[in-house]
Design a protein around this motif. Structure first.
Motif, PDB file in Angstrom:
ATOM      1  N   VAL A 196       6.449  -1.049  -6.159  1.00 35.22           N
ATOM      2  CA  VAL A 196       5.995  -0.859  -7.542  1.00 35.22           C
ATOM      3  C   VAL A 196       6.430  -0.222  -8.498  1.00 35.22           C
ATOM      4  O   VAL A 196       6.967   1.123  -8.235  1.00 35.22           O
ATOM      5  CB  VAL A 196       4.447  -0.192  -7.241  1.00 35.22           C
ATOM      6  CG1 VAL A 196       3.635  -0.271  -8.618  1.00 35.22           C
ATOM      7  CG2 VAL A 196       3.796  -1.138  -6.203  1.00 35.22           C
ATOM      8  N   SER A 200       0.930  -1.071  -0.004  1.00 35.11           N
ATOM      9  CA  SER A 200       0.012  -0.122  -0.093  1.00 35.11           C
ATOM     10  C   SER A 200       0.826   1.391   0.099  1.00 35.11           C
ATOM     11  O   SER A 200       0.567   2.332  -0.817  1.00 35.11           O
ATOM     12  CB  SER A 200      -0.901   0.140   1.387  1.00 35.11           C
ATOM     13  OG  SER A 200      -1.830  -1.089   1.089  1.00 35.11           O
ATOM     14  N   ARG A 212       4.258  -5.250  -9.226  1.00 37.97           N
ATOM     15  CA  ARG A 212       4.580  -5.641  -7.575  1.00 37.97           C
ATOM     16  C   ARG A 212       5.751  -6.332  -7.364  1.00 37.97           C
ATOM     17  O   ARG A 212       5.809  -7.346  -8.106  1.00 37.97           O
ATOM     18  CB  ARG A 212       3.164  -5.917  -7.102  1.00 37.97           C
ATOM     19  CG  ARG A 212       1.957  -5.071  -7.365  1.00 37.97           C
ATOM     20  CD  ARG A 212       0.807  -5.639  -6.554  1.00 37.97           C
ATOM     21  NE  ARG A 212      -0.307  -4.742  -6.482  1.00 37.97           N
ATOM     22  CZ  ARG A 212      -1.238  -5.256  -7.319  1.00 37.97           C
ATOM     23  NH1 ARG A 212      -1.116  -6.222  -7.915  1.00 37.97           N
ATOM     24  NH2 ARG A 212      -2.604  -4.484  -7.284  1.00 37.97           N
ATOM     25  N   GLU A 271       2.405   1.702  -3.525  1.00 38.05           N
ATOM     26  CA  GLU A 271       1.625   2.219  -4.497  1.00 38.05           C
ATOM     27  C   GLU A 271       1.428   3.695  -4.414  1.00 38.05           C
ATOM     28  O   GLU A 271       1.240   4.381  -5.421  1.00 38.05           O
ATOM     29  CB  GLU A 271       0.213   1.593  -4.181  1.00 38.05           C
ATOM     30  CG  GLU A 271       0.236   0.254  -4.697  1.00 38.05           C
ATOM     31  CD  GLU A 271      -1.133  -0.570  -4.430  1.00 38.05           C
ATOM     32  OE1 GLU A 271      -1.971   0.116  -3.718  1.00 38.05           O
ATOM     33  OE2 GLU A 271      -1.467  -1.735  -5.014  1.00 38.05           O
ATOM     34  N   THR A 287       5.838   5.156  -6.230  1.00 35.60           N
ATOM     35  CA  THR A 287       6.167   4.127  -7.169  1.00 35.60           C
ATOM     36  C   THR A 287       7.670   4.361  -7.494  1.00 35.60           C
ATOM     37  O   THR A 287       8.312   5.477  -7.058  1.00 35.60           O
ATOM     38  CB  THR A 287       5.541   4.130  -8.432  1.00 35.60           C
ATOM     39  OG1 THR A 287       5.740   5.137  -8.958  1.00 35.60           O
ATOM     40  CG2 THR A 287       4.059   3.930  -8.104  1.00 35.60           C
ATOM     41  N   ASN A 302      -2.050  -0.475  -9.547  1.00 36.72           N
ATOM     42  CA  ASN A 302      -3.235   0.369  -8.672  1.00 36.72           C
ATOM     43  C   ASN A 302      -4.438  -0.078  -9.315  1.00 36.72           C
ATOM     44  O   ASN A 302      -5.420  -0.084  -8.334  1.00 36.72           O
ATOM     45  CB  ASN A 302      -3.095   1.729  -9.266  1.00 36.72           C
ATOM     46  CG  ASN A 302      -1.814   2.231  -8.374  1.00 36.72           C
ATOM     47  OD1 ASN A 302      -0.963   1.839  -7.462  1.00 36.72           O
ATOM     48  ND2 ASN A 302      -0.979   3.384  -9.084  1.00 36.72           N
TER      49      ASN A 302
END
Length: 831
Positions: free
Chosen positions: A716, A696, A721, A699, A702, A781
């Motif tokens: 990310v 989380s 991921r 995201e 990045t 995302n």
């Protein structure tokens, strides 16, 4: 140089009118004479205005011009110059092969090629040349196979053990640490089943240094030689294999000297070992003496020039020398050996010329050449005989032998002969930067000065006018000529070695010309002559003043390097593709070897190589880099190179940065593993919730790693991921939540059931480092995360990874240790 001038000053047969000599008989090397038409370039390449020359006639004219140019090249013995190129290609292909080529096939191919060349040499010269070069390729490959058979056993995995052995050599760095080269006799606690014969270990604890030839023992950490830090990079394990050093590491405590155990060896082997130990002791005493008189970097550089001991040079000075193109003075190369032997050669010749009777009765030039050869041989032995020094000695010896035989010393043929000798003796040098840069610079300088030698005739015509000038004017003209010669030498050598420097080191010294113009006169006129005098007077104890002069010169060289480095100019070119290097290298060879207009083809090849190195043709740079142990992962983004370590190891990460054009380091973002307000206590066991928080956080920001402590990180990047962990308990959760999982511990799991890509320390052991490019990234995302109860694993669109491995499928003697299982003592080779 005489030969080079003669070749350049010869009248060009292509420039003679066809009416004067319609053909010329050239010997093809077999006794037969081939008629070759001579044409004027104007007649063969151009048609008169308005003549309306037909396309067929124009093509015929170009063919005749090419035949005439080829006849000129053939008369210069061009075929011999390409022999070392073919031999080097054979050695390079042997080392680049993913598996050991069959020796019987190489021998059969060599014999067949020799037979074809022998039968075809009289009537089919083209077939004979092709067969001869094929035989040269086979000879280079067989020389590489012979060298490979003498390679060292490399340690299969890192281990902590107690070692005992014999000190072969030792070096001291600026901090007083001692680095030992040890001939290993035994290991214990645990005993290594497949021990290397020699190891290099550093002793960090203060202690009385153990002498060369004495027995040594201690608890040490041994590390296996690493492979390329990224695909296409320099293979350190291959270099260790060739050098005979199977492991490196350090002592935990100060090592101890033990009683020497008698070695089971022949009398000749013991005699050779005693001779080698004696030479190393002499080298050590010379280095210690130099550092006693000269302190700091000047003393360390002087020791490097004398006995190739570079451990004491500070890191900032080394970096300044590299960035300004002056790092070549740290290696005992052809320049240093030529300066040392050349200084003695000139001194002997000029000294004997003071006695006219002696000069008339004895061949003074040959006596001077013999003395220079003995000096070069002594320099080779005292310096330690590294590969670069051996190469320099062979080249210089070939040239001095030419002087003894009353032949021109500095010719392209002698350079080719020296290359042939080195390829036969040490074929692994072909794939190293030292061999390539040394011969490229030498060949380019000979070709450049041969092309410029025609200007000497104009200078001779104006010689009478020069004599009427004053002594001051003549001195200024001589100084300007010397400066111009140095500038040309630096420029030509820099351009010739720039290609190989870009390929191997990913950098160019943009200010190298300025640095060499300022520093090389000091090295040539002050440092090396004073060093030679100091070495000659050292046995008498009269070396202090020459060493002080040498030190002053080296201080000025270091000041030049630091000053030019402060101006900038170090250009980072990034990783250069192998096809680009091969194309440009082939063009360089053509440009240097040929003398007719056909050399323009070399410029075309060089242009092709430069085009292949541009971003549109060079390919997309990797998005993700993984080290061969899996403990370091980096993301190549627009802002820099983001790693999963706050302080990544400089050995690996620094090379990644250089290969990616000096990308800045982006450290990981720290994320709390526990919720706020949690009571203090033992750290909780890792669970899936930690990964959810990391993903989380990643995201939101990045192309950066987000880590909860050491060894649990997520990111990310490019819509993918990524998780990098060192906990086996998190593998399942990581596979369910991400697209790429990197775990730095060996586990017997090769793939994720969810479809995510899994990389483990066990798979990396065989593939080496990885460069991963995201071809089709998923929208991280927007995609739901499996495992949260709202989607199935099959609905996730996985990205398309292009994974390039450094050593995948390469099973050679320097990679075999990666397949060795120490538990069973067997090799687990792939089917």
């Amino acid at each position: 140089m005489t030969q080079a001038k003669r070749e350049t000053c010869e009248p060009d047969p292509t420039a003679m009118p066809a009416a004067e000599s319609p053909s010329v008989l050239l010997d093809d090397g077999t006794g037969a004479s081939l008629p070759v038409p001579r044409r004027s370039p104007r007649l063969t390449t151009q048609a008169p205005a308005g003549s309306g020359l037909a396309p067929g006639a124009a093509l015929s004219s170009w063919r005749m011009a090419a035949a005439s140019a080829l006849a000129v090249e053939k008369d210069r013995g061009l075929a011999f110059l390409f022999l070392p190129v073919a031999m080097g290609a054979g050695a390079g292909l042997f080392y680049m092969s993913p598996a050991n080529p069959a020796l019987l096939f190489l021998v059969a191919a060599l014999l067949a090629a020799l037979l074809v060349a022998s039968f075809a040499r009289r009537h089919h010269r083209g077939a004979a040349l092709v067969a001869g070069y094929t035989a040269a390729i086979c000879i280079g490959a067989l020389a590489a196979a012979l060298e490979t058979s003498r390679g060292a056993i490399l340690l299969d995995s890192d281990v902590t053990t107690t070692i005992s052995g014999t000190v072969e050599a030792r070096e001291f760095d600026a901090a007083g640490r001692v680095r030992y080269l040890i001939r290993l006799n035994a290991t214990s606690g645990p005993e290594i089943r497949r021990p290397p014969s020699r190891v290099r270990l550093t002793a960090r604890s203060p202690h009385d240094a153990i002498a060369v030839g004495a027995a040594i023992s201690g608890r040490a950490r041994l590390t296996a030689p690493s492979g390329p830090v990224m695909p296409g990079g320099y293979d350190f394990a291959f270099r260790a294999f060739v050098d005979g050093i199977g492991a490196h590491g350090y002592f935990f405590r100060a090592p101890e000297q033990t009683e020497q155990q008698p070695e089971q060896a022949s009398a000749m082997a013991r005699l050779f070992q005693a001779f080698s130990d004696g030479l190393r002791q002499i080298r050590e005493r010379i280095s210690k003496r130099i550092r006693t008189v000269l302190q700091g970097d000047p003393g360390a550089i002087a020791a490097a020039l004398a006995v190739s001991d570079r451990r004491g040079i500070s890191a900032p000075t080394v970096e300044a020398l590299r960035a300004t193109g002056l790092a070549h003075i740290l290696a005992i190369s052809g320049l240093h050996m030529a300066l040392a032997a050349g200084t003695l050669y000139i001194g002997i010749r000029k000294g004997l010329a003071l006695f006219p009777g002696l000069a008339e009765a004895w061949p003074v030039k040959k006596l001077a050449a013999s003395g220079a050869m003995m000096t070069a041989t002594a320099y080779l032995l005292i310096s330690g005989g590294s590969v670069s020094t051996q190469r320099a000695w062979v080249m210089l010896t070939v040239m001095l032998v030419a002087v003894l035989a009353d032949r021109a010393a500095l010719t392209m043929r002698n350079v080719a002969l020296a290359a042939i000798v080195i390829i036969l003796v040490s074929p692994s040098a072909v794939v190293g930067p030292g061999f390539q840069m040394s011969f490229a610079a030498t060949a380019a300088l000979i070709a450049a000065y041969a092309a410029l030698s025609g200007r000497a005739r104009k200078a001779r015509s104006a010689q009478s006018m020069t004599r009427t000038r004053s002594r001051l004017v003549r001195g200024l003209i001589f100084a300007l000529k010397a400066l111009l010669g140095l500038a040309i030498t630096s420029l030509v050598a820099g351009l010739a070695t720039g290609l190989f420097s870009a390929h191997h080191f990913h950098r160019l010294a943009g200010a190298g010309l300025l640095a060499n113009l300022l520093a090389m006169p000091l090295v040539t006129l002050v440092v090396m002559p004073a060093g030679l005098v100091a070495m000659l007077l050292m046995p008498l104890g009269l070396d202090v003043w020459p060493l002080l002069v040498m030190g002053q010169g080296l201080e000025s060289v270091v000041a030049v390097a630091n000053g030019v480095h402060a101006l900038g100019g170090d250009v980072n070119v990034g990783r250069m593709p192998l096809p680009a290097t091969l194309a440009a290298g082939a063009g360089f060879v053509i440009l240097v070897f040929l003398r007719s207009w056909l050399r323009l083809a070399g410029l075309v090849m060089i242009g092709l190589g430069l085009a292949l190195a541009t971003p549109p043709l060079a390919g997309q740079p990797p998005d993700i880099l993984v080290s061969e142990k899996g403990n370091l992962v980096a993301l190549a983004g627009p802002s820099g190179l983001a790693s999963n370590a706050a302080r990544p190891p400089s050995f690996v990460f620094g090379q990644w940065q250089t290969a990616l054009r000096g990308a800045a380091h982006l450290p990981p973002v720290a994320v709390r593993a526990a919720t706020p307000g949690q009571a203090a206590g033992p750290a909780p066991l890792p669970n899936a919730g930690i990964l959810d928080r990391l993903i989380s956080s990643a995201e939101l920001q990045t192309s950066r790693f987000h880590c909860a402590g050491r060894g649990i990180c997520a990111a990310v990047h490019s819509g993918v991921r990524i998780v990098a962990i060192d906990q086996a308990a998190l593998i399942g959760a990581a596979c369910d939540r991400t697209d790429l999982v990197v775990i730095s511990i060996p586990v017997y799991l090769d793939a994720c059931r969810s479809g995510a890509t899994l990389v483990t320390a066990r798979t990396l052991r065989r593939t080496g480092s990885l460069a991963i490019t995201v071809k089709d990234g998923a929208a991280a995302n927007g995609d739901p995360i499996p495992g949260e109860g709202n989607t199935s694993e099959d609905s996730i669109r996985r990205p398309d990874f292009q994974i390039e491995a450094a050593l995948k499928g390469v099973i050679r003697p320097w990679t075999m240790q990666r397949y060795y299982d120490w538990r069973t003592g067997t090799f687990d080779l792939p089917d």
